[in-house]
Motif scaffolding. Structure first.
Motif, PDB file in Angstrom:
ATOM      1  N   UNK A   1      -3.341  -7.173  44.809  1.00 49.27           N
ATOM      2  CA  UNK A   1      -3.590  -6.181  44.067  1.00 49.27           C
ATOM      3  C   UNK A   1      -3.997  -7.689  42.565  1.00 49.27           C
ATOM      4  N   UNK A   2      -5.103  -7.333  41.855  1.00 49.86           N
ATOM      5  CA  UNK A   2      -5.206  -8.252  40.722  1.00 49.86           C
ATOM      6  C   UNK A   2      -4.827  -7.378  39.591  1.00 49.86           C
ATOM      7  N   UNK A   3      -4.049  -7.923  38.604  1.00 51.69           N
ATOM      8  CA  UNK A   3      -3.646  -6.834  37.525  1.00 51.69           C
ATOM      9  C   UNK A   3      -4.755  -7.481  36.472  1.00 51.69           C
ATOM     10  N   UNK A   4      -4.437  -6.657  35.504  1.00 48.70           N
ATOM     11  CA  UNK A   4      -5.277  -7.010  33.772  1.00 48.70           C
ATOM     12  C   UNK A   4      -4.825  -6.196  33.125  1.00 48.70           C
ATOM     13  N   UNK A   5      -4.493  -6.651  32.074  1.00 49.02           N
ATOM     14  CA  UNK A   5      -3.692  -6.544  30.905  1.00 49.02           C
ATOM     15  C   UNK A   5      -4.304  -7.080  29.992  1.00 49.02           C
ATOM     16  N   UNK A   6      -4.706  -6.324  28.633  1.00 48.78           N
ATOM     17  CA  UNK A   6      -5.424  -6.412  27.226  1.00 48.78           C
ATOM     18  C   UNK A   6      -4.446  -5.594  26.269  1.00 48.78           C
ATOM     19  N   UNK A   7      -4.823  -7.053  25.301  1.00 46.15           N
ATOM     20  CA  UNK A   7      -3.842  -6.723  23.914  1.00 46.15           C
ATOM     21  C   UNK A   7      -5.403  -7.210  22.269  1.00 46.15           C
ATOM     22  N   UNK A   8      -5.073  -5.652  21.666  1.00 46.53           N
ATOM     23  CA  UNK A   8      -6.021  -6.029  20.296  1.00 46.53           C
ATOM     24  C   UNK A   8      -4.707  -6.661  19.642  1.00 46.53           C
ATOM     25  N   UNK A   9      -5.171  -8.553  19.265  1.00 46.29           N
ATOM     26  CA  UNK A   9      -4.347  -9.224  18.754  1.00 46.29           C
ATOM     27  C   UNK A   9      -4.491  -8.976  17.141  1.00 46.29           C
ATOM     28  N   UNK A  10      -6.215  -8.693  16.857  1.00 40.92           N
ATOM     29  CA  UNK A  10      -5.800  -8.813  15.336  1.00 40.92           C
ATOM     30  C   UNK A  10      -7.547  -7.911  15.599  1.00 40.92           C
ATOM     31  N   UNK A  11      -7.563  -7.204  13.799  1.00 39.51           N
ATOM     32  CA  UNK A  11      -8.109  -6.023  13.457  1.00 39.51           C
ATOM     33  C   UNK A  11      -9.331  -6.985  12.387  1.00 39.51           C
ATOM     34  N   UNK A  12      -8.653  -7.185  11.536  1.00 38.84           N
ATOM     35  CA  UNK A  12     -10.056  -8.531  10.850  1.00 38.84           C
ATOM     36  C   UNK A  12      -9.423  -9.783  11.090  1.00 38.84           C
ATOM     37  N   UNK A  13     -10.693 -10.940  11.761  1.00 37.62           N
ATOM     38  CA  UNK A  13     -11.383 -10.522  12.186  1.00 37.62           C
ATOM     39  C   UNK A  13     -10.957  -9.640  13.670  1.00 37.62           C
ATOM     40  N   UNK A  14     -11.850  -8.818  14.480  1.00 41.30           N
ATOM     41  CA  UNK A  14     -11.399  -8.229  15.546  1.00 41.30           C
ATOM     42  C   UNK A  14     -11.524  -9.046  17.033  1.00 41.30           C
ATOM     43  N   UNK A  15      -9.921  -9.467  17.232  1.00 45.78           N
ATOM     44  CA  UNK A  15     -10.252  -9.940  18.417  1.00 45.78           C
ATOM     45  C   UNK A  15      -9.246  -9.431  19.258  1.00 45.78           C
ATOM     46  N   UNK A  16     -10.134  -9.468  20.658  1.00 48.75           N
ATOM     47  CA  UNK A  16      -8.663  -8.987  21.927  1.00 48.75           C
ATOM     48  C   UNK A  16      -8.692 -10.277  23.083  1.00 48.75           C
ATOM     49  N   UNK A  17      -7.419  -9.923  23.045  1.00 46.31           N
ATOM     50  CA  UNK A  17      -6.871 -11.152  24.724  1.00 46.31           C
ATOM     51  C   UNK A  17      -6.987  -9.902  25.856  1.00 46.31           C
ATOM     52  N   UNK A  18      -6.672 -11.155  26.917  1.00 49.16           N
ATOM     53  CA  UNK A  18      -6.516 -10.209  27.929  1.00 49.16           C
ATOM     54  C   UNK A  18      -6.103 -11.407  29.299  1.00 49.16           C
TER      55      UNK A  18
ATOM     56  N   UNK B   1      -7.571   6.105  12.866  1.00 47.86           N
ATOM     57  CA  UNK B   1      -8.492   5.364  11.762  1.00 47.86           C
ATOM     58  C   UNK B   1      -8.149   5.238  10.328  1.00 47.86           C
ATOM     59  N   UNK B   2      -7.562   6.224  10.389  1.00 49.00           N
ATOM     60  CA  UNK B   2      -6.463   6.388   8.797  1.00 49.00           C
ATOM     61  C   UNK B   2      -4.689   6.240   8.807  1.00 49.00           C
ATOM     62  N   UNK B   3      -4.639   6.262   9.655  1.00 50.39           N
ATOM     63  CA  UNK B   3      -3.135   5.445  10.606  1.00 50.39           C
ATOM     64  C   UNK B   3      -3.655   4.556  10.256  1.00 50.39           C
ATOM     65  N   UNK B   4      -4.402   3.483  11.357  1.00 51.99           N
ATOM     66  CA  UNK B   4      -4.490   2.724  11.049  1.00 51.99           C
ATOM     67  C   UNK B   4      -4.396   2.155   9.568  1.00 51.99           C
ATOM     68  N   UNK B   5      -5.318   2.074   8.478  1.00 52.33           N
ATOM     69  CA  UNK B   5      -5.591   2.202   7.299  1.00 52.33           C
ATOM     70  C   UNK B   5      -3.758   1.987   6.373  1.00 52.33           C
TER      71      UNK B   5
END
Length: 629
Positions: free
Chosen positions: A218-235, A423-427
């Protein structure tokens, strides 16, 4: 009293080892005779080899193997089988195959905006101005693709088996071509219509996996949004058994140019081929959407990307060409590039990223096909997603499920309402935060990157880029942690296990005592890990190992003999030097004695000369006075 007993036992063990080494040295000094290896003789030689190397290699292992019995090994094997079965059952119960197999069609990606949505589009255009970053602009739901950007990034791994081929390829240039082919294979999937995925919220996560048909891995993929401003995605992507690991992070930003907009990905990914110790750094093209005001609404890829392997010196520069205003269909989705080693161009690449791509060797002039999407799309690996009822609160599918359901039903009102709630819950969370937020799965890393490459610098907390080990059975993911199942029965050292279980001339206690006494002198942990890699009991393997250990010991003894000879010669030279110095000192002393006596001799001669001169003068005076008379 106990310490004295321990010291006595240690001395006796060391003396026993020295006796055996001396006996083996005498045997090696005799003429070598060719003899057939039997299993018993090979085991004896292996036992002696292990005893001699115990002081360096098997520190701490004796205490573990003293209690190991054959029955215990069988129990460990059964336990390993049960654990593997439990993991496979968990994977089958947790993951389900993704039913979405939409990949789009080749050619230009266009969309006709419905009349009821044109007013929304014009309302959006009134809010922006040329050069503005669109990451903070609320987009209407009719242009959204019903999945998160974290999910979108996983499109690059439907052909991860191409990296498995690269791992098993010997030639560095062919490996580089495999990596380039894999990179280009992840671009052809297109959404139905001109769509944009959801912007992930801070802390959002996504995971999935692909099953390899040929290797049953199996090839496994893990991702997380590590920043919102600026929007950065890590995987993080891992299939260590097939020899590769990928890690990276991207900053997504958009720019508005009036009649067009571009979605730019700043950052890079690292592809590690574990057994070769190679890292391939890659960048991403940008998505260019035009026709917002005038013309047909369409999307294409643009920009120049780089695939760099500093270990081998190979580098590919590939340009994604935008179609000109008056350009024809032959310019749609076209690419061109070249592969270089240093400053020399090795090959050129031309074609279409959603069609056929050819490669031409500069030296031989031979042209061949690198990839053909029409063939490749039938070889896609099946993707598996976590069941919706077993996903966490912040996993992408569950988080955006109501929005996606409304979009599928073409209910833009409900989709907009549900999107606004998220989006409002995040704010609200951002306003009420009291401590600095930190990602759950990723942390800050620091790597050296080539000039011109941007790195967002995020690293998976459980990253493992070491090669696959013999004692590892399978890799699996559990609660976003990618790890491996290890075979306990194979993880203990095979040499020490044979000493304990197959002794025929020495007792078990004697061998264990000798091993403990010598193993206490050093840790030897790194070399112990290396010895765990061999676990074959075949006759040929035993003979080979015995011959190798005998040859190594013979070389060591030969080295010791040459060292002793060198020291003997040095002592002889030193003896001669000392003798020369002694002779020189005696000669100097003799000269000093002669010099000390020479003033006395000279004085005696002066007295004698004076006496003779006085006699001559006396005779001369007598003669003068005689003639006067």
């Amino acid at each position: 009293m106990d310490k004295e007993v321990v010291l006595t036992r240690r001395r006796s063990s060391i003396f026993s080892l020295l006796k055996k080494q001396k006996k083996l040295s005498r045997q090696l000094s005799e003429p070598v005779q060719v003899r057939k290896f039997s299993v018993d003789s090979a085991i004896k030689d292996r036992r002696l080899d292990a005893l001699i190397l115990a002081s360096d290699e098997l520190a701490g292992a004796a205490s573990d193997t003293d209690s190991e019995e054959p029955g215990m090994q069988d129990t460990q094997v059964r336990d390993d089988v049960v654990r593997k079965q439990d993991i496979l059952e968990r994977i089958n119960s947790l993951y389900v195959e993704d039913p979405d197999r939409e990949i789009g069609v080749a050619g230009e990606l266009v969309e006709e905006v419905a009349e009821e949505n044109k007013s929304l589009l014009w309302f959006l255009l009134k809010q922006v101005r040329p050069g503005m970053d669109l990451s903070k602009v609320v987009l209407p739901t009719f242009i959204l693709e019903p999945r998160s950007f974290l999910d979108k990034l996983s499109d690059n791994y439907y052909h991860a088996d191409l990296l498995s081929q690269a791992h098993s390829t010997e030639d560095p240039y062919q490996r580089f071509k495999c990596v380039l082919k894999w990179y280009l294979s992840g671009l052809y999937r297109k959404p139905k219509g001109l769509k944009k995925p959801y912007n992930p919220v801070l802390g959002e996560t996504f995971r999935c996996c692909w099953r390899h048909r040929n290797s049953d891995t199996y090839t496994y993929y893990i991702a997380e949004q590590v920043s919102h401003h600026p929007p950065v995605s890590a995987f993080y992507v891992s299939n260590r058994k097939d020899g590769f690991v990928i890690e990276g992070s991207l900053l997504a930003r958009s720019k508005f140019y009036g009649n067009s907009t571009s979605a730019i990905l700043e950052g890079c990914a690292r592809i590690h081929l574990l057994n070769w110790g190679e890292t391939y750094i890659t960048t991403a093209p940008y998505a260019h959407c035009k026709g917002l005001v005038i013309g047909t609404l369409s999307m294409e890829l643009g920009g120049k990307v780089h695939i760099i392997c500093q270990e081998t010196g190979y580098q590919a520069d590939v340009e994604f060409k935008l179609r000109s205003f008056l350009g024809g269909a032959d310019q749609t989705n076209a690419i061109s590039g070249r592969i270089k080693k240093g400053k020399e161009t090795v090959a050129t690449v031309d074609g279409y990223w959603d069609g056929r791509i050819d490669i031409k060797d500069k030296r031989s002039g031979e042209e061949s096909n690198l990839l053909d999407v029409s063939i490749l799309k039938d070889q896609r690996l099946p993707r598996y997603l976590v069941r919706l009822d077993k996903q966490g609160e912040w996993e992408s599918q569950r988080l955006w499920s109501k929005v996606s359901e409304a979009i599928h039903h073409e209910d833009q009102v409900v989709a907009t309402e549900e999107k606004t709630i998220i989006e409002e819950a995040q704010r609200a969370r951002a306003r009420n935060v009291t401590v600095v937020w930190s990602p759950r799965l990723f942390t800050r890393g620091n790597w050296d990157v080539p000039d011109g490459i941007t790195d967002q610098g995020w690293k998976y907390c459980h990253s493992n880029t070491s090669p696959w080990q013999p004692e590892e059975v399978m890799e699996y993911e559990e609660e976003y942690v990618i790890t491996s199942l290890k075979n306990v029965a194979r993880s203990s050292d095979p040499r020490l296990r044979e000493i304990v279980t197959r002794s025929d001339s020495d007792s078990r206690d004697e061998i264990a005592r000798r091993t403990k006494a010598t193993a206490a002198r050093t840790s030897g942990e790194s070399r112990l890990r290396e010895t765990r890699r061999s676990d074959s009991d075949s006759h040929d393997d035993l003979a080979r190992r015995s011959k190798t250990s005998t040859r190594s010991l013979k070389q060591t003894l030969s080295s010791i003999d040459s060292t002793i000879k060198d020291q003997t010669l040095a002592i002889d030279r030193l003896t001669r030097i000392v003798e020369n110095i002694s002779e020189g000192q005696r000669a100097n002393a003799h000269r000093q004695q002669n010099l000390g006596r020479s003033p006395t001799t000279s004085h005696s001669w002066d007295l004698f000369g004076g006496f003779v001169l006085a006699m001559v003068l006396q005779s001369l005076l007598n003669w003068i006075f005689y003639h006067k008379d």
